[in-house]
Design a protein around this motif. Structure first.
Motif, PDB file in Angstrom:
ATOM      1  N   MET A   1      -6.790  21.112  63.915  1.00 45.64           N
ATOM      2  CA  MET A   1      -6.431  19.934  63.112  1.00 45.64           C
ATOM      3  C   MET A   1      -7.283  19.897  61.840  1.00 45.64           C
ATOM      4  N   ASN A   2      -6.640  19.647  60.730  1.00 38.51           N
ATOM      5  CA  ASN A   2      -7.336  19.542  59.456  1.00 38.51           C
ATOM      6  C   ASN A   2      -7.987  18.166  59.354  1.00 38.51           C
ATOM      7  N   GLU A   3      -9.324  18.137  59.330  1.00 37.75           N
ATOM      8  CA  GLU A   3     -10.041  16.865  59.364  1.00 37.75           C
ATOM      9  C   GLU A   3      -9.846  16.056  58.087  1.00 37.75           C
ATOM     10  N   LYS A   4      -9.697  16.729  56.949  1.00 37.43           N
ATOM     11  CA  LYS A   4      -9.442  16.005  55.700  1.00 37.43           C
ATOM     12  C   LYS A   4      -8.076  15.326  55.745  1.00 37.43           C
ATOM     13  N   GLN A   5      -7.107  16.007  56.314  1.00 37.54           N
ATOM     14  CA  GLN A   5      -5.783  15.415  56.449  1.00 37.54           C
ATOM     15  C   GLN A   5      -5.802  14.255  57.436  1.00 37.54           C
ATOM     16  N   LEU A   6      -6.555  14.407  58.528  1.00 37.92           N
ATOM     17  CA  LEU A   6      -6.674  13.322  59.502  1.00 37.92           C
ATOM     18  C   LEU A   6      -7.304  12.089  58.862  1.00 37.92           C
ATOM     19  N   GLU A   7      -8.353  12.274  58.106  1.00 34.81           N
ATOM     20  CA  GLU A   7      -9.010  11.160  57.424  1.00 34.81           C
ATOM     21  C   GLU A   7      -8.042  10.465  56.474  1.00 34.81           C
ATOM     22  N   ARG A   8      -7.256  11.257  55.764  1.00 31.61           N
ATOM     23  CA  ARG A   8      -6.276  10.678  54.825  1.00 31.61           C
ATOM     24  C   ARG A   8      -5.217   9.873  55.571  1.00 31.61           C
ATOM     25  N   MET A   9      -4.725  10.411  56.673  1.00 30.36           N
ATOM     26  CA  MET A   9      -3.683   9.711  57.419  1.00 30.36           C
ATOM     27  C   MET A   9      -4.217   8.446  58.086  1.00 30.36           C
ATOM     28  N   GLU A  10      -5.463   8.456  58.488  1.00 29.40           N
ATOM     29  CA  GLU A  10      -6.035   7.276  59.157  1.00 29.40           C
ATOM     30  C   GLU A  10      -6.339   6.147  58.177  1.00 29.40           C
ATOM     31  N   HIS A  11      -6.797   6.500  56.981  1.00 25.23           N
ATOM     32  CA  HIS A  11      -7.360   5.463  56.114  1.00 25.23           C
ATOM     33  C   HIS A  11      -6.752   5.380  54.720  1.00 25.23           C
ATOM     34  N   GLY A  12      -5.962   6.366  54.311  1.00 22.02           N
ATOM     35  CA  GLY A  12      -5.438   6.375  52.955  1.00 22.02           C
ATOM     36  C   GLY A  12      -4.338   5.357  52.729  1.00 22.02           C
ATOM     37  N   PRO A  13      -4.219   4.834  51.498  1.00 21.38           N
ATOM     38  CA  PRO A  13      -3.100   3.945  51.167  1.00 21.38           C
ATOM     39  C   PRO A  13      -1.850   4.764  50.847  1.00 21.38           C
ATOM     40  N   GLY A  14      -0.688   4.215  51.144  1.00 17.19           N
ATOM     41  CA  GLY A  14       0.547   4.925  50.831  1.00 17.19           C
ATOM     42  C   GLY A  14       1.518   4.910  51.984  1.00 17.19           C
ATOM     43  N   PHE A  15       2.500   5.818  51.914  1.00 14.30           N
ATOM     44  CA  PHE A  15       3.519   5.894  52.958  1.00 14.30           C
ATOM     45  C   PHE A  15       3.942   7.337  53.171  1.00 14.30           C
ATOM     46  N   ILE A  16       4.785   7.562  54.180  1.00 11.54           N
ATOM     47  CA  ILE A  16       5.267   8.897  54.506  1.00 11.54           C
ATOM     48  C   ILE A  16       6.722   9.024  54.066  1.00 11.54           C
ATOM     49  N   ALA A  17       7.004  10.061  53.296  1.00 11.56           N
ATOM     50  CA  ALA A  17       8.377  10.333  52.860  1.00 11.56           C
ATOM     51  C   ALA A  17       9.059  11.189  53.928  1.00 11.56           C
ATOM     52  N   ALA A  18      10.221  10.744  54.396  1.00 12.35           N
ATOM     53  CA  ALA A  18      10.969  11.489  55.413  1.00 12.35           C
ATOM     54  C   ALA A  18      12.018  12.356  54.717  1.00 12.35           C
ATOM     55  N   LEU A  19      11.731  13.668  54.658  1.00 13.16           N
ATOM     56  CA  LEU A  19      12.628  14.627  54.002  1.00 13.16           C
ATOM     57  C   LEU A  19      13.162  15.603  55.053  1.00 13.16           C
ATOM     58  N   ASP A  20      13.527  15.076  56.224  1.00 11.06           N
ATOM     59  CA  ASP A  20      13.778  15.923  57.387  1.00 11.06           C
ATOM     60  C   ASP A  20      15.221  15.897  57.868  1.00 11.06           C
ATOM     61  N   GLN A  21      16.174  15.636  56.971  1.00 14.82           N
ATOM     62  CA  GLN A  21      17.570  15.695  57.391  1.00 14.82           C
ATOM     63  C   GLN A  21      17.863  17.079  57.975  1.00 14.82           C
ATOM     64  N   SER A  22      18.472  17.105  59.155  1.00 14.96           N
ATOM     65  CA  SER A  22      18.742  18.374  59.844  1.00 14.96           C
ATOM     66  C   SER A  22      20.172  18.812  59.573  1.00 14.96           C
ATOM     67  N   GLY A  23      20.617  19.839  60.279  1.00 18.67           N
ATOM     68  CA  GLY A  23      21.950  20.379  60.042  1.00 18.67           C
ATOM     69  C   GLY A  23      23.050  19.349  60.134  1.00 18.67           C
ATOM     70  N   GLY A  24      22.950  18.449  61.112  1.00 22.98           N
ATOM     71  CA  GLY A  24      23.990  17.459  61.304  1.00 22.98           C
ATOM     72  C   GLY A  24      24.030  16.393  60.223  1.00 22.98           C
ATOM     73  N   SER A  25      22.872  16.033  59.674  1.00 23.37           N
ATOM     74  CA  SER A  25      22.813  14.963  58.679  1.00 23.37           C
ATOM     75  C   SER A  25      22.749  15.471  57.240  1.00 23.37           C
ATOM     76  N   THR A  26      22.647  16.785  57.070  1.00 27.98           N
ATOM     77  CA  THR A  26      22.547  17.346  55.717  1.00 27.98           C
ATOM     78  C   THR A  26      23.786  17.084  54.863  1.00 27.98           C
ATOM     79  N   PRO A  27      25.031  17.265  55.384  1.00 29.99           N
ATOM     80  CA  PRO A  27      26.205  16.985  54.537  1.00 29.99           C
ATOM     81  C   PRO A  27      26.203  15.558  53.988  1.00 29.99           C
ATOM     82  N   LYS A  28      25.804  14.595  54.798  1.00 32.95           N
ATOM     83  CA  LYS A  28      25.768  13.205  54.340  1.00 32.95           C
ATOM     84  C   LYS A  28      24.694  13.020  53.273  1.00 32.95           C
ATOM     85  N   ALA A  29      23.535  13.667  53.470  1.00 34.19           N
ATOM     86  CA  ALA A  29      22.461  13.572  52.478  1.00 34.19           C
ATOM     87  C   ALA A  29      22.895  14.186  51.149  1.00 34.19           C
ATOM     88  N   LEU A  30      23.570  15.321  51.216  1.00 34.31           N
ATOM     89  CA  LEU A  30      24.057  15.959  49.989  1.00 34.31           C
ATOM     90  C   LEU A  30      25.125  15.108  49.312  1.00 34.31           C
TER      91      LEU A  30
END
Length: 295
Positions: A1-30
């Motif tokens: 585990m990357n400790e710098k990334q863990l620290e950022r996820m635990e305490h950093g301000p912001g949000f997570i962008a979900a860019l994970d459309q899979s095969g089934g949802s890709t046509p709709k995203a496009l």
């Protein structure tokens, strides 16, 4: 585990962008982006187009660590490159954004009021590759549609069982037991979900770290008890079919809950926009979601 990334996820301000459309949802995203099914003939061509879209988003000057903590990727995106770097390396090295990977293989049929995850037959191979590609964590989704105690207990048990396998591989799992926003007893579903999560958390090893991705609750700050648990790195919210405006308003009422939006983040982006127009549209969406996440 990357400790710098863990620290950022635990305490950093912001949000997570979900860019994970899979095969089934890709046509709709496009299609939402302005590319219909006539633009591609094969699955490979479709995935080329969605990678171009994701690359445009990630490389945009609006997409930075000032507002964005992490990004969730689809397997294909993880295994492709942006400017000669694998996508996860580009996110972290060039943008300072923590990379996650979607690992579920879709939903099973509705049973006992819930849709469990289909068997994760590729999980071991995915986790091996995720470590090779410098992925920090994973995400997996199942859905609650009815306030069925047995169904919800089984769904949460499945999420934690798989989550422990992921944590043992050195990654931080995001457990995503989504409550359908149209569930007739949504608030009761959330009560059963929280109780089941609390029981499972008590059985975790002290060193195990997890995250949750949950539907914005009917009762404000309802998941504060999960945020306070030492095993929990962060609790993030899915938009769940709400418009961005509605999701932002609901999110802002929940202290400490941050967004992990997909459609609510990307809906207004169009392939026909100039780069300046595209960056402006994306920047507006990011700022609105960020403001709701830090309220």
């Amino acid at each position: 585990m990357n400790e710098k990334q863990l620290e950022r996820m635990e305490h950093g301000p912001g949000f997570i962008a979900a860019l994970d459309q899979s095969g089934g949802s890709t046509p709709k995203a496009l299609a939402g982006y302005g590319i219909d099914g006539t633009a591609y003939q094969t699955e490979d061509e479709m995935f080329d187009l969605i990678h171009q879209m994701r690359t445009r988003i990630i490389k945009s000057p609006a997409f930075t660590s000032e507002h964005i903590l992490g990004a969730i990727l689809f397997e294909m995106t993880m295994n492709r490159k942006i400017d000669d770097l694998y996508t996860a390396d580009y996110l972290w090295e060039k943008k300072g954004i923590v990379p996650f990977l979607k690992v579920d293989q879709g939903l099973a049929d509705l049973e006992n009021g819930v849709q469990l995850m289909k068997p994760l037959t590729k999980l071991d191979d995915l986790l091996k590759t995720a470590n090779e590609r410098h992925i920090f964590g994973t995400k997996m989704r199942s859905v609650i549609k009815e306030a069925n105690p047995e169904g919800i207990k089984n769904l949460i048990a499945q999420q934690f069982e798989v989550g422990k396998r992921i944590a043992a591989a050195g990654l931080v799992p995001i457990l995503e037991p989504e409550v359908d926003i149209h569930a007739p007893e949504k608030e009761r579903c959330e009560e059963l979900l929280l109780a089941a999560c609390w029981e499972e958390l008590k059985g975790l090893d002290a060193t195990t770290k997890i995250m949750f991705k949950l539907t914005i609750p009917s009762q404000d700050n309802y998941y504060q008890v999960l945020m306070d648990d030492p095993h929990v790195v962060r609790v993030v919210a899915l938009s769940g079919g709400y418009s961005r405006t509605e999701a932002d308003v609901k999110l802002a009422r929940n202290t400490g809950l941050i967004a992990s939006f997909s459609r609510a983040l990307l809906n207004d982006l169009k392939v026909s926009e100039t780069d300046d127009e595209f960056d402006h549209t994306l920047a507006e969406a990011i700022k609105e979601i960020y403001d709701a996440s830090i309220s």
